[in-house]
Each structure stands twice: as structure tokens, then as C-alpha cells.
Write a protein that holds these residues in place. Sequence first.
Motif, PDB file in Angstrom:
ATOM      1  N   GLY A  70       1.610   6.159  -6.899  1.00  0.00           N
ATOM      2  CA  GLY A  70       0.362   6.729  -7.390  1.00  0.00           C
ATOM      3  C   GLY A  70      -0.429   5.808  -8.288  1.00  0.00           C
ATOM      4  O   GLY A  70      -1.414   6.221  -8.896  1.00  0.00           O
TER       5      GLY A  70
ATOM      6  N   HIS B 200       0.833  -1.210   0.000  1.00  0.00           N
ATOM      7  CA  HIS B 200       0.000   0.000   0.000  1.00  0.00           C
ATOM      8  C   HIS B 200       0.861   1.250   0.000  1.00  0.00           C
ATOM      9  O   HIS B 200       0.596   2.222  -0.718  1.00  0.00           O
ATOM     10  N   GLN B 201       1.911   1.214   0.817  1.00  0.00           N
ATOM     11  CA  GLN B 201       2.825   2.343   0.914  1.00  0.00           C
ATOM     12  C   GLN B 201       3.485   2.608  -0.437  1.00  0.00           C
ATOM     13  O   GLN B 201       3.564   3.742  -0.894  1.00  0.00           O
TER      14      GLN B 201
ATOM     15  N   GLU C 225       2.350   1.737  -3.355  1.00  0.00           N
ATOM     16  CA  GLU C 225       1.380   2.201  -4.339  1.00  0.00           C
ATOM     17  C   GLU C 225       0.993   3.659  -4.112  1.00  0.00           C
ATOM     18  O   GLU C 225       0.784   4.405  -5.071  1.00  0.00           O
ATOM     19  N   SER C 226       0.939   4.079  -2.838  1.00  0.00           N
ATOM     20  CA  SER C 226       0.581   5.486  -2.620  1.00  0.00           C
ATOM     21  C   SER C 226       1.759   6.387  -2.983  1.00  0.00           C
ATOM     22  O   SER C 226       1.583   7.515  -3.420  1.00  0.00           O
TER      23      SER C 226
END
Lengths: 298, 298
Positions: free
Chosen positions: B45, B38-39, B41-42
Motif C-alpha cells: 500500500g 508494482h505487485q 507496492e500494491s
Amino acid sequence: MIDYQLLDALAAIVSEKGFEKAAKKLFITQSAVSRRIHQLESMIGEPVLIRKQPPKPTAIGKRLLNHLQQVRQLEVALSIRSLADENLQDSPLTVKLAANADSLATWLPEALMLPKAEKVCDFRFEIIAEDQSIALKRMKAGEVMVCICSNEEPINGGLVSALGAFRYKVIASPNFVKRHNITSVEQLTELPCLVYDEHDKLQHQLLNELNKSVPKYTHICPSSEGFKQAMIAGLGYGLLPTLQLGDAIEQGELIDLVPGYFIDVPLYWHYWQTESPQLKSLRNFAIKVASNKLETLA
Amino acid sequence: MIDYQLLDALAAIVSEKGFEKAAKKLFITQSAVSRRIHQLESMIGEPVLIRKQPPKPTAIGKRLLNHLQQVRQLEVALSIRSLADENLQDSPLTVKLAANADSLATWLPEALMLPKAEKVCDFRFEIIAEDQSIALKRMKAGEVMVCICSNEEPINGGLVSALGAFRYKVIASPNFVKRHNITSVEQLTELPCLVYDEHDKLQHQLLNELNKSVPKYTHICPSSEGFKQAMIAGLGYGLLPTLQLGDAIEQGELIDLVPGYFIDVPLYWHYWQTESPQLKSLRNFAIKVASNKLETLA
């Protein structure tokens, strides 16, 4: 009654890996292919395809393909009775078959060469090489008509014939033995070990039986002949089928590290209950060839 | 600077085929693995993983893995300088390598057996067998450090060394020639032809060159040794590397159908610009072995 045009479209998309190529194969337009899939999905009430490149069948899609495979076989059995021997030479029967790589590299090709006297028709083989422990998944998914693997349990709708057993022996090259100064099997745990792929657990079984250990250091080599060549080159030790040894031991190229020890892996021929007469003649011949080449099942 | 813990998590999920097994491999909890993805991907973006079974990297995910592979190599090159020769014997360097099946079954195993004098460290090979025309995709995807294939063009960030050429000849068994009463190459178009897999277009090239035609009737046999065994059994004709022939022609097991004719397929060793000294010594030795076994490139 299912509209088999729809299932044919599904099968073509999966085998040709796309809508465009499926359209070419079926001699229809691409939009006709899409329409058939939509029709099938509205009939079933859920998606039959995962839309990605290449498209894959969903779980229900796989069940439909599996069903189609069986229907096709029934149709083959039917046509042979109605068409008798007419023009059979001109239209070979495509046999999709999953087999373990060691069979493919040794006894299987000869077993597929049915003598003319026992032949009902010509065959065209599409072979899929698959680890013996997982090949059966291909059959469950309806991708193949025949599966040669070590699993004894027939799948739903399927039957099974025993073929015999592959005998594996613990093999390395003389230079490997010399370089690592091997004097006892306990040393094997620490030495480089050849493994076919992630599914191949034979070497683990060996070390568990001999030393209650697991290999510390493995090379992955996914080729039957490459496995033997890697042994000859001295990259590692591993289990090799006696059928692949040839005269390598007599020639001094390879050494049997644990004389008297072996692992027998049984092999079975999985087929559908709806087996056609053509596939039956093939199976019977394969059983005959296997009985000459493989070990007798315990 | 990228947080490489996040990329390691991505690599582990892809190689272990799941979040749970990745967690085991990294000795962290499954929710820690998810958090890292998740990290990542954030930060990027966009998604780096396609969430299915098994999870696959997205296009950007592949580029990240490719990058990670190069960074890992740089780290290996670094550690060898700082650690000198200390304990190198104890920690073999894992080399992921994609190669065509015919190389794996013939010259490659010997080429991986670096003599002690030229060896900087021990290697542990993880080989992926892939058709020579598509193996390079594995390298582009950052899955391997080395790729042996027929593509001459280096990929982005990569370099290439020529190895030589595989010489393929048109081969069948005496019984196949007799059964089909072969007297001219024009007949080959209609006769059963062996093809390795869907990517193998060599037999198509042959018939195009000889007869301006395509094979009408193919058997698919995805095994190098199985290919040869299928020829010996008489299932079909096809192109076999001269390296695999051994003394089969002298022994009368196989026949060269078109004496004087051959197809040479070039082979190249693809590697990253960030090649470590260990991989350089491996490449140089492989080039030496290949020059003895393969044909000289035209």
C-alpha cells in the motif's frame, strides 16, 4: 553576473548536508538560506537541489558548483597577489582532493607535505578516497579542485599532469599457496580472489590476460591495508601495489605468484585551467615525489 | 505469507543499482522486475523504492530488506541441516559484513580466516567499510548480516557480542613536533589535526578532554593506512590505534605525544537472532582473535 551569495548557499547546503547546518556555516538564518536557493532557482528556471536528506545538487546544480569551484580558485589566485604574504600562515587554503585509496595509503601523504621553501601558504586537505576509475566524476561535479586517477583525458576546463604508474603484482601468502597446492596460474581462476570494491576490475584483467577467464570466487575488501592484511591472513590472492609490499616478501609473509608479471596502472593529476599559484606549487612537488615513488610511464 | 520473489526483486534492484541489472541477475525480463515491484507496492500500500538513479529503498522498503536478510539466514541454517556436508566446499556462503576501517586494516582479516577444524563451510566475504559510529545503520537497513561497531545496543531482532576495545594514542612525527616546537598539550588545539572523515569525532573528544577546546585546523584523510602515512609525513597529529603503530615509535618514525593517555573505543559484533551455525562459528572465532589483539573491555 551571477550573485555568488546564492551559489555559496547552494555549496553550503550540499557540503553541510542540510539547510540548517548551512545557515550556521554562513551565519545567516535558515529562511535566508531557503530564500537564496529560491532566488537561484527562479533565476535559472529549474531546480538546483533535490530536496531529500541529505539534499543533492541536480545536474544544473552540479554545473553551478563546478563553476563556483573554479571562481573560488581564481579568487584565491587573486588574493595572494593583493595580500602578498600577509597573514597567510593564519588562514590555510582548503584543498579538496579526490584520490584513489592506494595512493592515499602509500606515496600521496608525503607528496602533500610541501617543504617550507616551496610553500606559498598553508594547506588544509579534505581528501576523498575514490576508486581510480571513477574519481574524476567528483571533479566533473565540481566537488574537488584536484583529482588523482588513472584517466588520461582532461575534463572540460581541466588540464592533466602525468605522475607515473602504480605497479601491481600477483600476491598471496605462503599458507594460501600451500593450502590450495598452487603449481600453475591456471588454478587461480577457481581460487578465492580479493577485490577492493565493485569498481575494481584489476583482478578481472589479470585472469583475462593469464587464463582468459574471470574470478569465480571473490572477497570484497574495501581497504588498502586491509587488502594486504587479508592476503597475509590467507583469505585470498590478488593484485597488490609493489609500494605496499614493503619487505613482506623478504620476511616470507607474502609470495609473488607470477614472478616477472605485473600490471602498471598510470596515474594523473587533474586540475582546473584556473589553477592558483598555491595549487601549482603543490602539483609540482607532488610530481617530484611521485617520480621517486611510482614507475615511469611507458 | 509474503511472496519472496517480490522481495528478491527489490533486493536485486538495490544491490545492482537498477532495474536492468536486477533483471540480468535474476534471469528475468526488466518488465517482470517492474511488475514484481508494482505487485509488492500494491500489497504493502505504499512505495518500496525511491525511483532515482540508483534506486533506493524507502523506509518500508528497508524494513522489508531487513526482513529478507533474516529469512535468508534462516534458509541457510536450514539447508545446512538438510544437505549435511554434501558439496559445501563448492558453494561458499556469502557473508555481508560492515566494519570500521581501523578493524579492516588491523585485526579483522585474520579473524575471518577460520581454521579448517572449526569451519562448517567456505565463506565469501563482502565487506563494507563504514565509520564505527554509523555502521549499524547498514544492519538496520538489512544490507548486512554482521556489523562490527562501537555501539553496544543491539538493534531490533539483533544480538551483540563484545569483542574488546581499540586503544587510540595521540601520535605525531618527530619533524611535526620539532617544526611546531611542541612543549605542551595546550598547543595541540591550534595545530593541524588529522581527522578520518566527517563522522570521526575522536580528535574532538581528545581536545575536549585535554583542553576543553575543538580542533581549529583539520586535514580530512579517509584511509587508515593513509592516516598513519600522513602522520609520518608530518601533515598533522591525531589518534592512531596502538595496533597500527607496529614498531614506528621504536624506529623513531612516530612519537606518543601524551604518554600514559589513551582513548579506548569498545567494539561489538552485531548479529541477527536468526544466526546460522556457520555465522556462529565465524563469530566465535572472531571473538577469540579479537581477545588476543584488542584491549579488554573495562
